[in-house]
Design a protein around this motif. Structure first.
Motif, PDB file in Angstrom:
ATOM      1  N   TRP A 146      36.169  32.706  39.953  1.00  0.00           N
ATOM      2  CA  TRP A 146      36.204  31.962  41.207  1.00  0.00           C
ATOM      3  C   TRP A 146      37.620  31.826  41.761  1.00  0.00           C
ATOM      4  O   TRP A 146      37.812  31.621  42.958  1.00  0.00           O
ATOM      5  CB  TRP A 146      35.594  30.578  41.014  1.00  0.00           C
ATOM      6  N   GLY A 147      38.620  31.917  40.908  1.00  0.00           N
ATOM      7  CA  GLY A 147      40.001  31.819  41.368  1.00  0.00           C
ATOM      8  C   GLY A 147      40.354  32.884  42.398  1.00  0.00           C
ATOM      9  O   GLY A 147      41.275  32.692  43.214  1.00  0.00           O
ATOM     10  N   TRP A 148      39.621  33.997  42.377  1.00  0.00           N
ATOM     11  CA  TRP A 148      39.873  35.066  43.351  1.00  0.00           C
ATOM     12  C   TRP A 148      39.480  34.667  44.766  1.00  0.00           C
ATOM     13  O   TRP A 148      39.890  35.322  45.734  1.00  0.00           O
ATOM     14  CB  TRP A 148      39.119  36.340  42.935  1.00  0.00           C
ATOM     15  N   LEU A 149      38.681  33.609  44.920  1.00  0.00           N
ATOM     16  CA  LEU A 149      38.224  33.242  46.259  1.00  0.00           C
ATOM     17  C   LEU A 149      39.368  32.785  47.170  1.00  0.00           C
ATOM     18  O   LEU A 149      39.310  32.964  48.379  1.00  0.00           O
ATOM     19  CB  LEU A 149      37.132  32.175  46.182  1.00  0.00           C
ATOM     20  N   THR A 150      40.423  32.199  46.591  1.00  0.00           N
ATOM     21  CA  THR A 150      41.584  31.849  47.407  1.00  0.00           C
ATOM     22  C   THR A 150      42.232  33.114  47.968  1.00  0.00           C
ATOM     23  O   THR A 150      42.575  33.184  49.163  1.00  0.00           O
ATOM     24  CB  THR A 150      42.616  31.070  46.571  1.00  0.00           C
ATOM     25  N   LEU A 151      42.383  34.130  47.116  1.00  0.00           N
ATOM     26  CA  LEU A 151      42.990  35.379  47.559  1.00  0.00           C
ATOM     27  C   LEU A 151      42.053  36.110  48.515  1.00  0.00           C
ATOM     28  O   LEU A 151      42.503  36.738  49.480  1.00  0.00           O
ATOM     29  CB  LEU A 151      43.321  36.263  46.353  1.00  0.00           C
ATOM     30  N   LEU A 152      40.748  36.031  48.251  1.00  0.00           N
ATOM     31  CA  LEU A 152      39.761  36.646  49.143  1.00  0.00           C
ATOM     32  C   LEU A 152      39.848  36.038  50.538  1.00  0.00           C
ATOM     33  O   LEU A 152      39.797  36.758  51.549  1.00  0.00           O
ATOM     34  CB  LEU A 152      38.357  36.459  48.560  1.00  0.00           C
ATOM     35  N   ALA A 153      39.980  34.713  50.598  1.00  0.00           N
ATOM     36  CA  ALA A 153      40.082  34.056  51.902  1.00  0.00           C
ATOM     37  C   ALA A 153      41.334  34.514  52.649  1.00  0.00           C
ATOM     38  O   ALA A 153      41.318  34.658  53.874  1.00  0.00           O
ATOM     39  CB  ALA A 153      40.091  32.542  51.724  1.00  0.00           C
ATOM     40  N   GLY A 154      42.409  34.766  51.914  1.00  0.00           N
ATOM     41  CA  GLY A 154      43.625  35.275  52.547  1.00  0.00           C
ATOM     42  C   GLY A 154      43.420  36.661  53.126  1.00  0.00           C
ATOM     43  O   GLY A 154      43.817  36.942  54.272  1.00  0.00           O
ATOM     44  N   VAL A 155      42.796  37.542  52.352  1.00  0.00           N
ATOM     45  CA  VAL A 155      42.515  38.899  52.826  1.00  0.00           C
ATOM     46  C   VAL A 155      41.612  38.849  54.058  1.00  0.00           C
ATOM     47  O   VAL A 155      41.859  39.526  55.065  1.00  0.00           O
ATOM     48  CB  VAL A 155      41.858  39.739  51.712  1.00  0.00           C
ATOM     49  N   ALA A 156      40.558  38.036  53.985  1.00  0.00           N
ATOM     50  CA  ALA A 156      39.611  37.952  55.091  1.00  0.00           C
ATOM     51  C   ALA A 156      40.267  37.401  56.357  1.00  0.00           C
ATOM     52  O   ALA A 156      40.023  37.905  57.465  1.00  0.00           O
ATOM     53  CB  ALA A 156      38.426  37.072  54.688  1.00  0.00           C
ATOM     54  N   THR A 157      41.092  36.384  56.203  1.00  0.00           N
ATOM     55  CA  THR A 157      41.752  35.789  57.366  1.00  0.00           C
ATOM     56  C   THR A 157      42.739  36.769  57.988  1.00  0.00           C
ATOM     57  O   THR A 157      42.769  36.948  59.213  1.00  0.00           O
ATOM     58  CB  THR A 157      42.466  34.491  56.967  1.00  0.00           C
ATOM     59  N   ALA A 158      43.543  37.417  57.153  1.00  0.00           N
ATOM     60  CA  ALA A 158      44.513  38.389  57.668  1.00  0.00           C
ATOM     61  C   ALA A 158      43.807  39.541  58.376  1.00  0.00           C
ATOM     62  O   ALA A 158      44.224  39.988  59.448  1.00  0.00           O
ATOM     63  CB  ALA A 158      45.379  38.917  56.524  1.00  0.00           C
TER      64      ALA A 158
END
Length: 285
Positions: A107-119
């Protein structure tokens, strides 16, 4: 409320014509559809923190709830930093995710996923290059200088994860909360209308979340690890990591490992993995 009260409230809401309110009904029509991840979308005038509000209701709401605030009085970033901006000058929202089929350790990857998605969403909708600073800052270039224009905060709540995203959209130099901050407008974005920007980010987030969940949270199989690394401005840079407990680590950021940690190579050639802390990009290296 009397007609005059309603008129005064309406005038107040539109007192800054370059910062109109979000169109909640239109956003719901576009995003909350039968085949969508998003199950509800609420826009409030002001609140302390959309993350706190959504976390308090995590047990009763279905996955895919979205809460947006026109203004936050107690917005929070990582390490309990405050996040403040004028009303309707940015996008301040949280989403509720419940990836029950994904092992909790991923689940820790979800922070990084949100960054990729937002960018990704902003690049398409606003025509502005957005880079990622590990782990959760969004950077834009203003007059040749990297500046933070957004941040992401993920918090666990009752078997769910609440992800909060804050983006400076139309802030001027005089309105920036701290020196070195930025906004999409200052980065010469082609679009600063918040409705299409919010739609673009939420659609991108739905797409990336679907890929990640289909791969059972595997960052390599979903393409997330490779995409994050490609857009991460921290990699290849000389950095100082301020770690929990007051320890500091200086070296070159070389990679993001399978657990989302930043791999830093020290001057002695040792590789250390940073899972939590504050990372500063050092100049002159």
């Amino acid at each position: 409320m009397t007609p005059s009260d309603a008129s005064a409230e309406s005038a107040g809401r539109w007192s800054s014509l370059d910062r109109p309110p979000l169109n909640a009904a239109s956003l719901r029509r576009a995003l909350v559809t039968p085949d969508s991840l998003w199950t509800s979308l609420e826009v409030v005038e002001t609140t302390g923190s959309t993350n706190s509000d959504l976390a308090a209701r995590a047990g009763e709401l279905p996955e895919g709830a979205v809460l947006v605030a026109e203004e936050q009085s107690a917005g929070r970033g990582r390490l309990d930093r405050s996040w403040e901006a004028p009303a309707r000058s940015g996008l301040f929202f949280s989403v509720l995710l419940k990836p029950a089929e994904v092992p909790v350790e991923r689940w820790g990857w979800l922070t990084l996923l949100a960054g990729v998605a937002t960018a990704t969403g902003l690049s398409r909708a606003a025509g502005v290059d957005t880079a990622l600073k590990w782990p959760n800052d969004l950077l834009v270039t203003v007059d040749g200088e990297e500046r933070k224009t957004g941040g992401i905060l993920a918090e666990k709540a009752e078997g769910a994860l609440v992800i909060g995203i804050g983006l400076n959209v139309t802030l001027t130099e005089d309105e920036l909360p701290v020196p070195g901050a930025g906004s999409l407008a200052l980065a010469k974005a082609t679009v600063t209308d918040r409705d299409p920007l919010l739609k673009a980010v939420l659609r991108s987030l739905e797409d990336w979340y679907g890929r990640w969940r289909a791969a059972e949270g595997d960052p390599a199989a979903s393409g997330l690890q490779e995409t994050y690394a490609a857009g991460c401005a921290t990699l290849g840079r000389h950095v100082r990591a301020e770690l929990p407990g007051g320890r500091e680590l200086t070296g070159t950021a070389e990679a993001v490992d399978a657990e989302g940690r930043l791999v830093v190579r020290t001057a002695e050639g040792e590789r250390e993995r940073v899972g939590a802390g504050d990372v500063i990009h050092l100049r002159g290296h």
